[in-house]
Scaffold this motif. Structure first.
Motif, short mmCIF file in Angstrom:
data_model
loop_
_atom_site.label_atom_id
_atom_site.label_comp_id
_atom_site.label_asym_id
_atom_site.label_seq_id
_atom_site.Cartn_x
_atom_site.Cartn_y
_atom_site.Cartn_z
N THR A 62 6.04 6.79 -12.94
CA THR A 62 5.14 5.87 -12.25
C THR A 62 5.63 5.64 -10.83
N ILE A 83 4.20 5.83 -0.93
CA ILE A 83 4.98 5.61 -2.14
C ILE A 83 6.41 5.24 -1.76
N GLU A 84 6.94 4.21 -2.41
CA GLU A 84 8.26 3.71 -2.06
C GLU A 84 9.30 3.97 -3.14
N SER A 85 8.87 4.07 -4.40
CA SER A 85 9.85 4.30 -5.46
C SER A 85 9.13 4.88 -6.68
N GLY A 102 1.76 -2.27 -3.35
CA GLY A 102 2.00 -2.86 -4.66
C GLY A 102 1.29 -2.11 -5.77
N GLU A 103 0.40 -1.18 -5.39
CA GLU A 103 -0.32 -0.41 -6.39
C GLU A 103 0.62 0.57 -7.08
N THR A 104 0.39 0.80 -8.35
CA THR A 104 1.17 1.78 -9.10
C THR A 104 0.27 2.93 -9.52
N LYS A 105 0.86 4.11 -9.65
CA LYS A 105 0.09 5.30 -9.97
C LYS A 105 0.93 6.23 -10.84
N ASP A 107 -0.75 3.53 3.11
CA ASP A 107 -0.13 3.18 1.83
C ASP A 107 0.79 4.33 1.40
N THR A 133 5.40 3.51 -7.26
CA THR A 133 5.01 2.21 -6.72
C THR A 133 4.84 2.36 -5.21
N TYR A 134 3.67 1.95 -4.71
CA TYR A 134 3.31 2.12 -3.31
C TYR A 134 3.54 0.82 -2.54
N SER A 135 3.52 0.95 -1.23
CA SER A 135 3.79 -0.20 -0.38
C SER A 135 2.77 -1.31 -0.56
#
Length: 699
Positions: free
Chosen positions: A387, A358-360, A393-396, A356, A389-391
């Motif tokens: 924030t 992070i993409e953006s 779909g989870e956000t952190k 997983d 957004t991971y591959s």
């Protein structure tokens, strides 16, 4: 099944067993340990002394244990936290133990109410076998964020000293790092959880691997049908359930030592089904295509349906949900996954497991502080949230690990009553931008007082009056020397402002000699005499902090204060110059001043100051104040301000007010209309009645 599992958790917790959601799984023990905790707090009851700067060494004592601090500020014991980081230069803040603990430390929890990663160069935890941190020194680089940060101690022993070191860059404002609590958690050796739980339905026996140092085992068994639970004890690593009726049971097992104690041991939980007649579950199949899975995440069974199969026709087949099946953790290179339900395995094949990543990132929120002066080096990113957004779909929330930059400094933007600036955030090679609106930048108003400004002649402490600097007026009691001002905590000596010059933001002192401290007070009503600085709390105002001669030269002042009072804490002070920095008020800060309290006599004490602030507003801010009916705070402030004027028989509150005579410049008809429309257009009839009462009660 899932709802009952939750109920089991609650019931087992009431029995004193250590269970978590993760432990509702066969062969998956929770190998955690619990121990005594040593809590470090800050405040007057714990601090060795009051500190007003960011360059001092001091200590705290909590429950008989002493901890040393360097380059932390406690605001003269007024805070129950400490701050680090200076806008004067780079700094290194340390927190260290002065003695060892009785037992090895398992982890340390640092609680930071504020942590700005962009201000920190490095964070390191050192351990050593001596308090000077030279013997057997080890270090561990850390990455902190706002909130609780738990640092696990590797290979901990009972002879270690601990030191946290934070290297902080020169900042635009003091104290970007705010520490409120530290907890040292000792290791308390406990028995591990039983592992490899296995139930054989033919022999009705539950077995598990023996636990080292276990003298016996306690089983808590809950009947799924009745939800009744009973406790059983065995000295072997198995238990015979042949006397139990056919049903499903939730079983929790904990190891006990020779004393019978298990308060710190960890439970293992499983589910067993006893069946001697009727159709028996033999297999489970599934339909559907599994979603892409991610390393370290729980298996996502969304889109899959599960069908039970029996050794004979079953008119009432059970419903099996993905949440009822115990799934192992997902690992890298996994191509299939096998879960277990009532001792029956089900394999999902194939599955795709990815890392997983992070993409953006995106910036949300708004800057808490939007008011700046041209002399500040940077804007403050507090309030902005980054924030990721991971591959999967989870956000952190990655704010604490992100670096903020602004395209311009307040000085480069220049004075403005409202503008927009672009802020950029960077995290892990990714960037995001956001425009921040309604930024207000004021020209700094600087007043400097030296001995040349004092009017008295001769020797000894004498009164001096009406030093005018820009808009503020200062008076006081002091000794005038050729190149310095002398103050003392005797003779009611001090310097105070009688007329405000804006909102006070900072004080700088250039010292001549000595080692004593200057106390700084602020309030929102004028000082009238030197004795006010030694009178009641209301007369003195709020003590903002102290500056120590030879050590501290600058103090930032938070809040919207308009009047300042300066006095010696004890003994003589020798001051070359005092510089007070103001920023101009706005319609919003004037409204805040008017509405901040509701006290008897405020018509006479606050109206003259509010009128003076209004006269110093820019024409644009004056218009905002008079006509901002859509802003509830300003509208209410206008109504209260005009009610004060009525109570004082002031004809036009928007003309310059003479506090001595109560006279105003002649009234203009259009201003009358403004007053009338504000009173009856902004506030309700009930509010008007309230202000009528205000006239009687608070005049």
């Amino acid at each position: 099944m899932k709802a009952k599992n939750i109920f089991v958790l609650s019931s087992l917790a009431l029995l004193g067993l250590t269970v978590t959601t993760a432990s509702i799984k066969s062969n998956n023990p929770l190998e955690t340990k619990a121990g005594a905790s040593h809590i470090v707090q800050f405040g007057k009851s714990y601090n060795s002394k009051g500190i007003s700067g960011y360059t001092n060494s001091w200590s705290v004592n909590c429950n008989g244990i002493k901890y040393n601090l360097e380059n932390w500020n406690n605001n003269n014991n007024e805070w129950d936290y400490v701050k680090a980081g200076s806008k004067s230069s780079d700094s290194v803040a340390t927190f260290s133990t002065t003695a060892t603990f009785a037992n090895p430390i398992e982890n340390i929890v640092f609680t930071f109410d504020t942590w700005n990663t962009s201000n920190v160069s490095s964070t390191t935890l050192y351990t050593a076998t001596d308090s000077s941190f030279k013997e057997n020194l080890n270090s561990k680089s850390l990455s902190f964020k706002q909130g609780n940060n738990t640092v696990e101690i590797d290979n901990s022993t009972s002879d270690l000293f601990y030191k946290l070191e934070i290297s902080i860059k020169k900042t635009s404002s003091n104290g970007p790092i705010k520490l409120s609590k530290v907890i040292f958690n000792e290791v308390n050796q406990s028995l591990l959880a039983p592992t490899n739980l296995s139930f054989d339905n033919s022999s009705k026996t539950l077995t598990w691997d023996a636990v080292e140092n276990a003298d016996s085992y306690e089983l808590t068994v809950m009947d799924e049908t009745t939800m009744d639970d009973k406790v059983y004890t065995t000295t072997t690593n198995s238990y015979d359930f042949s006397s139990f009726a056919d049903d499903t049971y939730y079983v929790s097992i904990v190891a006990k030592d020779s004393t019978g104690n298990y308060s710190n041991s960890v439970a293992s939980d499983t589910t067993i089904t006893i069946q001697t007649s009727g159709p028996k579950l033999t297999s489970i199949t599934y339909e559907g295509t599994p979603k892409t899975q991610y390393v370290g995440k729980a298996f996502d069974y969304e889109g899959l349906t599960f069908t039970p199969h029996y050794d004979a026709e079953n008119p009432n087949p059970e419903e099996i949900l993905g949440s009822d099946i115990n799934w192992p953790d997902l690992t890298e290179n996994m191509t299939s996954i096998t879960g277990t339900y009532r001792g029956i395995d089900i394999t999902i094949n194939p599955i795709e497991v990815k890392t997983d990543v992070i993409e953006s990132i995106a910036i949300s929120g708004d800057m808490t502080n939007k008011n700046y002066v041209t002399g500040q080096e940077s804007f403050d990113s507090t309030g902005l949230i980054v924030t990721g957004t991971y591959s999967s779909g989870e956000t952190k929330d990655v704010t604490s690990e992100s670096t903020f930059t602004f395209e311009k400094t307040p000085g480069e933007v220049g004075a403005t009553t409202g503008t927009s600036i672009k802020v950029n955030a960077e995290y892990n090679g990714l960037t995001a931008s956001k425009m921040i609106n309604d930024i207000m930048i004021s020209e700094a108003i600087v007043d400097t007082i030296t001995s040349n400004d004092l009017s008295q002649s001769g020797t000894g402490y004498q009164q001096f009056n009406d030093i005018k600097k820009n808009d503020a007026i200062y008076s006081g009691i002091a000794i005038k020397n050729s190149d310095y001002i002398q103050l003392n905590n005797k003779y009611n000596a001090g310097i105070y402002s009688k007329k405000q010059g804006g909102i006070i933001k900072k004080i700088n002192v250039e010292w001549s000699k000595g080692t004593n401290s200057l106390d700084i007070y602020c309030k929102n009503t004028p000082y009238s005499k030197g004795a006010d600085l030694y009178g009641s709390k209301e007369q003195q105002g709020t003590k903002i902090g102290s500056l120590k001669s030879g050590s501290n030269t600058e103090l930032d002042i938070e809040g919207n204060y308009h009047f300042i009072g300066l006095r010696s804490n004890e003994g003589a002070l020798y001051i070359k110059s005092i510089t007070i920095t103001y920023v101009s008020d706005t319609a919003a800060t004037l409204a805040e001043y008017i509405m901040e309290s509701d006290t008897n006599g405020q018509c006479t004490t606050k109206f003259p100051v509010a009128n003076d602030i209004y006269q110093m507003l820019s024409e644009e801010e004056k218009a905002k104040f008079v006509s901002s009916a859509s802003d509830e705070t300003i509208a209410n402030a206008v109504a209260r301000y005009e009610a004060w004027a009525i109570s004082l028989n002031v004809t036009n509150p928007y003309e310059a007010y003479n506090a001595t005579s109560g006279a105003l410049i002649s009234l203009k008809q259009d201003k009358n209309n403004i007053v009338f429309s504000c009173l009856f257009g902004v506030i309700s009839i009930a509010t008007i009645v309230g202000f009528c009462l205000l006239k009687r009660k608070k005049a």
